[in-house]
Design a protein around this motif. Structure first.
Motif, PDB file in Angstrom:
ATOM      1  N   GLU A 538       1.105  -1.247  -0.039  1.00 30.06           N
ATOM      2  CA  GLU A 538      -0.161  -0.225  -0.223  1.00 30.06           C
ATOM      3  C   GLU A 538       0.593   1.386  -0.483  1.00 30.06           C
ATOM      4  O   GLU A 538       0.644   1.994  -0.645  1.00 30.06           O
ATOM      5  N   ALA A 539       1.603   0.890   0.259  1.00 32.35           N
ATOM      6  CA  ALA A 539       3.158   2.033   0.800  1.00 32.35           C
ATOM      7  C   ALA A 539       3.775   2.552  -0.884  1.00 32.35           C
ATOM      8  O   ALA A 539       3.499   3.922  -0.717  1.00 32.35           O
ATOM      9  N   PHE A 540       3.978   1.099  -1.622  1.00 38.25           N
ATOM     10  CA  PHE A 540       4.146   2.341  -2.512  1.00 38.25           C
ATOM     11  C   PHE A 540       3.408   2.577  -3.422  1.00 38.25           C
ATOM     12  O   PHE A 540       3.775   3.432  -4.125  1.00 38.25           O
ATOM     13  N   THR A 541       2.122   1.493  -3.186  1.00 41.09           N
ATOM     14  CA  THR A 541       1.441   1.932  -4.516  1.00 41.09           C
ATOM     15  C   THR A 541       0.939   4.286  -3.889  1.00 41.09           C
ATOM     16  O   THR A 541       0.663   4.712  -4.596  1.00 41.09           O
ATOM     17  N   ARG A 542       1.049   3.925  -2.939  1.00 44.06           N
ATOM     18  CA  ARG A 542       0.038   5.698  -2.083  1.00 44.06           C
ATOM     19  C   ARG A 542       1.399   6.385  -2.845  1.00 44.06           C
ATOM     20  O   ARG A 542       1.765   7.591  -3.116  1.00 44.06           O
ATOM     21  N   ASP A 546       0.873   9.473  -5.266  1.00 47.17           N
ATOM     22  CA  ASP A 546       1.108  10.694  -4.322  1.00 47.17           C
ATOM     23  C   ASP A 546       2.186  11.619  -5.733  1.00 47.17           C
ATOM     24  O   ASP A 546       2.465  12.820  -5.829  1.00 47.17           O
ATOM     25  N   LEU A 547       3.787  10.620  -5.964  1.00 50.69           N
ATOM     26  CA  LEU A 547       4.292  11.680  -7.315  1.00 50.69           C
ATOM     27  C   LEU A 547       4.435  11.968  -8.864  1.00 50.69           C
ATOM     28  O   LEU A 547       4.647  12.136  -9.220  1.00 50.69           O
ATOM     29  N   VAL A 587       4.423  14.902  -0.563  1.00 46.92           N
ATOM     30  CA  VAL A 587       4.078  16.192  -1.476  1.00 46.92           C
ATOM     31  C   VAL A 587       3.456  16.944  -0.350  1.00 46.92           C
ATOM     32  O   VAL A 587       3.568  18.484  -0.810  1.00 46.92           O
ATOM     33  N   THR A 588       2.475  17.211  -0.149  1.00 46.04           N
ATOM     34  CA  THR A 588       1.758  17.495   1.175  1.00 46.04           C
ATOM     35  C   THR A 588       2.668  18.049   2.329  1.00 46.04           C
ATOM     36  O   THR A 588       1.724  18.163   3.354  1.00 46.04           O
TER      37      THR A 588
END
Length: 616
Positions: A538-542, A546-547, A587-588
């Motif tokens: 999930e972290a890889f996907t997010r 994001d990028l 990003v945020t």
């Protein structure tokens, strides 16, 4: 049922008796119907019955049975089946003489004292555990008359115990008016508690039962353990006591399911026939559940054991409860040390202790039920579904889990088991892998991985990465995997990790060097997700989302954690799984939500593979 329609009662009766010969007066059935209409505690179930019976009699469908006892049995089966109430009984007893026993308050004091002594047993056991057995619940008037005796010999002695086993296994008689007094001994004076509503059909009245503010003797209160023992013989008012205290979350019920009796039944003669019908004339409705313990329901124990084993099991629960406070406290302390969001951890810790102080953990009976209750409270209070308490008889491997570097013989097997690849029409690469391996393992197998997997996909024009079945794994390999989809320079900030256990903040970047070719930044990448996609996957996907490096297609992900620690709670068999890291978006700068990754294109997981080729 609307008036004028054929009654289920009538249909069932006829079904059972039409085949039996000879004669009887149809007035008997009409008279029985009238008794039910005037006295049965569920009159709404009888709408249209009398009219339907009369209609059938007028049409010539006359029941003809010569033997009166047979007729009584047939009528009993018919009425019970039609109304689904086994308490309705028709009998033929021409010589029956009703005997009205004297009311308890009218008995001489000596007889009352003897009755109480024969039906009440009190002992103080080891560790100041009280044992109180009551075989008959006396009514309000009798309780007032025997007030000083009960106060000195029962309630004041019970009040000094540290926990109480309240034995109702042999209680088959009693008066409902005594229930509020017993409930009051195990509650506070204020506020008063609405404990029951009783509807009486003959008088067509409804009476509410409440606890009382003033009682004779010392209250046991709301804090100390109370365990009620029941059996399949526990009946009537005793069931009302057990059911009420269970649903007030004041007592744990141990033993067998109770009988499912009645608040009040009457045996009523059917005119001058010699037939009688036993009818439940009142019904109870608990204000908490909106239901009752009557008829077939009974009181269902929290811990179901044979009645003869109930005392021993009650002692085990009392002993277990001595640990509960320390385990609840330990849960909060583990959160305060390890949970990734300190302010939430402090709040949850306070709430857990407050719930324990309010007695909300009183209903747990073993490690399994405590783990379930703690998990529910943790997740509800924190809003974080990743917090979890579980029990395990052997120490979980995750406490000492270290990634194992595979041997050369194992590498081919691992690659074959973890990775599935295909070059699809249109030079579209498809890569599925169902677990994120540790970075050291990836480095150890990288030569074979580049040769057997990556070299076959790196020159495709589009890449589909299938994460639908990937529930997670190690997060250490995420930077390596991401690096293949970005240029060597400049290094890209992927995300920032705050580790609560070490109080460190780490910026995670792409790697300056990797083995094999990069896929680059210009070719399209699609990631397929499902509600199972979690943790490191999930972290890889997010990160890729994001990028703006990948289009995510499928279902929202599970909302797992990048890293969770497993911590033993004291020396018990309970363990806490606690997310110990938070991830901040590159990003945020905000913390990633625990609600999961929302896909760009939302479709059912089983439809996700067909979406990329259709374009956006």
């Amino acid at each position: 049922m609307a008036s004028g329609r054929t009654s289920p009662v009538l249909l069932v009766l006829f079904c059972h008796v039409l085949s039996i010969g000879s004669s009887f007066q149809p007035a008997l059935v009409l008279d029985m119907a009238k008794i039910l209409l005037d006295n049965y505690c569920f009159p709404e179930n009888l709408v249209g019955m009398q009219e339907a019976i009369q209609q059938a009699i007028n049409s010539g469908e006359i029941l003809k049975i010569s033997d009166r006892k047979t007729l009584a049995s047939v009528l009993t089966v018919g009425v019970q089946s039609a109304l689904n109430d086994p308490r309705l009984i028709v009998s033929f007893e021409p010589n029956f003489v009703p005997i009205m026993p004297p009311t308890l308050p009218s008995l001489p004091m000596e007889q009352l004292i003897r009755l109480v002594r024969n039906s009440v047993k009190l002992e103080v056991l080891e560790n100041n555990v009280g044992y109180l057995r009551i075989d008959r619940i006396i009514g309000e008037e009798t309780a007032n008359k025997l007030g000083p005796l009960l106060r000195d010999n029962v309630w004041n002695k019970v009040a000094q115990t540290s926990s109480l086993i309240f034995d109702l296994r042999y209680n088959t008689a009693g008066e409902l008016s005594g229930v509020p007094f017993i409930i009051s001994y195990f509650s506070d004076p204020e506020p008063l508690i609405h404990i029951d509503t009783v509807f009486d059909r003959p008088s067509n009245t409804t009476k509410e039962l409440w606890t009382v503010s003033s009682i004779i003797g010392e209250r046991y209160g709301k804090q100390k353990d109370l365990i009620i023992l029941t059996s399949k013989r526990t009946l009537g008012a005793a069931e009302a006591v057990a059911y009420t205290l269970k649903n007030l979350k004041r007592a744990i019920i141990v033993g067998e399911r109770s009988a499912g009796g009645s608040v009040k039944v009457q045996k009523i003669r059917i005119e001058d026939s010699g037939f009688y019908i036993t009818v439940p004339v009142a019904r109870s409705v608990n204000p908490i559940t909106g239901q009752s313990w009557e008829v077939s329901g009974g009181v269902v124990p929290d811990a179901i054991v044979l009645a003869e084993e109930a005392v021993d099991h009650a002692h085990e629960i009392i002993e277990f409860h001595r640990e509960v406070h320390s385990l609840v406290k330990e849960t909060g302390e583990l959160l305060e040390v390890h949970y990734a969001i300190p302010e939430v951890a402090n709040k949850v810790s306070r709430v857990l202790l407050a719930k324990w102080a309010e007695g909300l953990y009183r209903s747990v009976v073993d490690y399994e039920s405590l783990a379930s209750q703690l998990t529910a409270d943790l997740q509800e209070t924190s809003g974080d579904h990743r917090l979890h308490i579980f029990y395990c008889d052997v120490e979980p491997e995750s406490l000492h889990e270290m990634p194992k570097i595979p041997t050369n013989e194992e590498v081919d097997y691992i690659i074959d088991a973890l990775f599935k690849l295909e070059v699809m029409p249109g030079n579209v690469g498809y890569l599925r892998f169902d677990m994120m391996a540790d970075i050291e393992v990836m480095r150890a197998i990288s030569p074979q991985l580049i040769k057997l997997v990556w070299s076959k996909l790196v020159n495709t024009d589009t890449m589909i990465i299938d994460m639908r079945y990937n529930t997670g794994g190690y997060s250490t390999a995420i930077p390596l995997f991401c690096t293949y989809f970005f240029d060597a320079k400049p290094l890209r900030h992927l995300y920032t990790v705050f580790d609560r256990s070490t109080s460190t903040m780490t910026e995670v970047m792409t790697l300056p060097e990797i083995q094999g070719e990069r896929y680059g930044t210009t070719k399209d990448v699609y990631i397929l997700t499902s509600h199972m996609t979690g943790s490191a996957a999930e972290a890889f996907t997010r990160t890729m989302k994001d990028l703006n490096r990948a289009t995510v297609i499928g279902e929202p992900t599970i909302g797992g954690s990048l890293s969770s620690g497993t911590y033993q709670m004291g020396k018990s068999i309970l363990y806490a799984s606690i997310p110990n890291q938070v991830v901040l978006s590159a990003v945020t700068g905000k913390v990633w939500s625990v609600s999961g990754v929302e896909p760009h294109v939302a479709v059912q997981a089983n439809e996700a593979l067909g979406k990329p080729s259709g374009g956006q």
